[in-house]
Design a protein around this motif. Structure first.
Motif, PDB file in Angstrom:
ATOM      1  N   TRP A   7      -6.319  98.147  86.817  1.00  0.00           N
ATOM      2  CA  TRP A   7      -6.257  96.808  86.204  1.00  0.00           C
ATOM      3  C   TRP A   7      -7.693  96.248  85.862  1.00  0.00           C
ATOM      4  N   GLY A   8      -7.952  95.770  84.921  1.00  0.00           N
ATOM      5  CA  GLY A   8      -9.346  94.964  84.805  1.00  0.00           C
ATOM      6  C   GLY A   8      -9.137  93.388  84.471  1.00  0.00           C
ATOM      7  N   VAL A   9     -10.213  92.816  85.380  1.00  0.00           N
ATOM      8  CA  VAL A   9     -10.185  91.269  85.190  1.00  0.00           C
ATOM      9  C   VAL A   9     -11.700  91.003  84.538  1.00  0.00           C
ATOM     10  N   ARG A  10     -11.706  90.254  83.521  1.00  0.00           N
ATOM     11  CA  ARG A  10     -12.793  89.725  83.027  1.00  0.00           C
ATOM     12  C   ARG A  10     -13.067  88.412  83.024  1.00  0.00           C
ATOM     13  N   LEU A  11     -14.298  87.998  83.415  1.00  0.00           N
ATOM     14  CA  LEU A  11     -14.651  86.405  83.392  1.00  0.00           C
ATOM     15  C   LEU A  11     -15.481  86.102  82.371  1.00  0.00           C
ATOM     16  N   TYR A  12     -14.994  84.901  82.008  1.00  0.00           N
ATOM     17  CA  TYR A  12     -15.722  84.380  80.654  1.00  0.00           C
ATOM     18  C   TYR A  12     -16.353  82.738  81.138  1.00  0.00           C
ATOM     19  N   MET A  13     -17.508  82.573  81.455  1.00  0.00           N
ATOM     20  CA  MET A  13     -17.977  81.285  82.047  1.00  0.00           C
ATOM     21  C   MET A  13     -18.864  80.598  81.070  1.00  0.00           C
ATOM     22  N   SER A  14     -18.565  79.283  80.889  1.00  0.00           N
ATOM     23  CA  SER A  14     -19.517  78.408  80.040  1.00  0.00           C
ATOM     24  C   SER A  14     -19.939  77.294  80.863  1.00  0.00           C
ATOM     25  N   GLU A  15     -21.192  76.788  80.577  1.00  0.00           N
ATOM     26  CA  GLU A  15     -21.686  75.519  81.349  1.00  0.00           C
ATOM     27  C   GLU A  15     -22.329  74.533  80.188  1.00  0.00           C
ATOM     28  N   GLU A  16     -21.877  73.256  80.441  1.00  0.00           N
ATOM     29  CA  GLU A  16     -22.419  72.224  79.668  1.00  0.00           C
ATOM     30  C   GLU A  16     -22.443  70.984  80.519  1.00  0.00           C
ATOM     31  N   ASN A  17     -23.376  70.239  80.410  1.00  0.00           N
ATOM     32  CA  ASN A  17     -23.410  69.029  81.030  1.00  0.00           C
ATOM     33  C   ASN A  17     -23.179  69.021  82.317  1.00  0.00           C
ATOM     34  N   GLY A  18     -23.314  69.984  83.153  1.00  0.00           N
ATOM     35  CA  GLY A  18     -23.112  69.963  84.495  1.00  0.00           C
ATOM     36  C   GLY A  18     -21.861  70.476  84.880  1.00  0.00           C
ATOM     37  N   THR A  19     -20.921  71.069  83.857  1.00  0.00           N
ATOM     38  CA  THR A  19     -19.595  71.345  84.361  1.00  0.00           C
ATOM     39  C   THR A  19     -19.339  72.767  83.631  1.00  0.00           C
ATOM     40  N   THR A  20     -19.004  73.650  84.807  1.00  0.00           N
ATOM     41  CA  THR A  20     -18.999  75.009  84.385  1.00  0.00           C
ATOM     42  C   THR A  20     -17.382  75.551  84.412  1.00  0.00           C
ATOM     43  N   LYS A  21     -17.034  76.044  83.086  1.00  0.00           N
ATOM     44  CA  LYS A  21     -15.722  76.572  83.105  1.00  0.00           C
ATOM     45  C   LYS A  21     -15.398  78.029  83.034  1.00  0.00           C
ATOM     46  N   THR A  22     -14.331  78.643  83.766  1.00  0.00           N
ATOM     47  CA  THR A  22     -14.177  79.986  83.624  1.00  0.00           C
ATOM     48  C   THR A  22     -12.676  80.312  83.186  1.00  0.00           C
ATOM     49  N   HIS A  23     -12.704  81.285  82.312  1.00  0.00           N
ATOM     50  CA  HIS A  23     -11.467  81.769  81.887  1.00  0.00           C
ATOM     51  C   HIS A  23     -11.464  83.164  82.261  1.00  0.00           C
ATOM     52  N   ALA A  24     -10.411  83.387  83.143  1.00  0.00           N
ATOM     53  CA  ALA A  24     -10.180  84.747  83.857  1.00  0.00           C
ATOM     54  C   ALA A  24      -9.002  85.414  83.050  1.00  0.00           C
ATOM     55  N   VAL A  25      -9.310  86.667  82.732  1.00  0.00           N
ATOM     56  CA  VAL A  25      -8.250  87.575  81.882  1.00  0.00           C
ATOM     57  C   VAL A  25      -8.142  88.822  82.701  1.00  0.00           C
ATOM     58  N   LEU A  26      -6.647  88.975  83.021  1.00  0.00           N
ATOM     59  CA  LEU A  26      -6.238  90.148  83.522  1.00  0.00           C
ATOM     60  C   LEU A  26      -5.446  91.107  82.562  1.00  0.00           C
ATOM     61  N   ASN A  27      -6.007  92.348  82.502  1.00  0.00           N
ATOM     62  CA  ASN A  27      -5.357  93.169  81.447  1.00  0.00           C
ATOM     63  C   ASN A  27      -4.650  94.379  82.363  1.00  0.00           C
ATOM     64  N   THR A  28      -3.443  94.293  82.373  1.00  0.00           N
ATOM     65  CA  THR A  28      -2.727  95.342  83.236  1.00  0.00           C
ATOM     66  C   THR A  28      -2.171  96.622  82.242  1.00  0.00           C
ATOM     67  N   GLY A  29      -2.768  96.598  81.134  1.00  0.00           N
ATOM     68  CA  GLY A  29      -2.543  97.940  80.235  1.00  0.00           C
ATOM     69  C   GLY A  29      -1.222  97.493  79.449  1.00  0.00           C
ATOM     70  N   THR A  30      -0.209  96.733  79.880  1.00  0.00           N
ATOM     71  CA  THR A  30       0.869  96.435  79.271  1.00  0.00           C
ATOM     72  C   THR A  30       1.217  94.900  78.852  1.00  0.00           C
ATOM     73  N   SER A  31       0.324  94.203  79.681  1.00  0.00           N
ATOM     74  CA  SER A  31       0.311  92.711  79.481  1.00  0.00           C
ATOM     75  C   SER A  31      -0.949  92.195  79.722  1.00  0.00           C
ATOM     76  N   THR A  32      -0.934  90.945  79.383  1.00  0.00           N
ATOM     77  CA  THR A  32      -2.221  90.171  79.722  1.00  0.00           C
ATOM     78  C   THR A  32      -2.027  88.856  80.380  1.00  0.00           C
ATOM     79  N   LEU A  33      -2.547  88.454  81.517  1.00  0.00           N
ATOM     80  CA  LEU A  33      -2.396  87.202  82.092  1.00  0.00           C
ATOM     81  C   LEU A  33      -3.808  86.450  82.186  1.00  0.00           C
ATOM     82  N   ASP A  34      -3.724  85.254  82.130  1.00  0.00           N
ATOM     83  CA  ASP A  34      -5.011  84.510  82.205  1.00  0.00           C
ATOM     84  C   ASP A  34      -5.012  83.474  83.261  1.00  0.00           C
ATOM     85  N   GLY A  35      -6.331  82.845  83.844  1.00  0.00           N
ATOM     86  CA  GLY A  35      -6.121  81.741  84.548  1.00  0.00           C
ATOM     87  C   GLY A  35      -7.727  80.996  84.357  1.00  0.00           C
TER      88      GLY A  35
END
Length: 92
Positions: A7-35
């Protein structure tokens, strides 16, 4: 029965005005979950972007883990697993 998977997990991060946000995406091959995770720099602290990345990424991965566990419990219940209810109660 032997089973292997990757399974692969990708992390997408962005920072603006001292706040960092991350979107984590898990791809199992049959479904996708995020955090999601967020970190905010205290105005009294030095702005070190790497720390914001680490905090927001860890929080996103924790959120992803909770969602994955909930999915597993739902799947256990769907197949009539005898331990699904007690396992879910024990983890709360």
């Amino acid at each position: 029965m032997k089973h292997t998977a990757e399974w692969g997990v990708r992390l997408y991060m962005s920072e603006e005005n001292g706040t960092t946000k991350t979107h984590a995406v898990l791809n199992t091959g049959t479904s996708t979950l995020d955090g999601h995770g967020t970190a905010q720099c205290n105005p009294a602290d030095s702005d070190v972007p790497e720390i914001g990345d680490e905090l927001s990424a860890s929080r996103a991965l924790q959120d992803l883990g909770r969602r994955l566990m909930a999915t597993a419990y739902d799947d256990m219940e769907a197949v009539g697993s005898a331990g699904a209810d007690s396992t879910r109660r024990d983890r709360r």
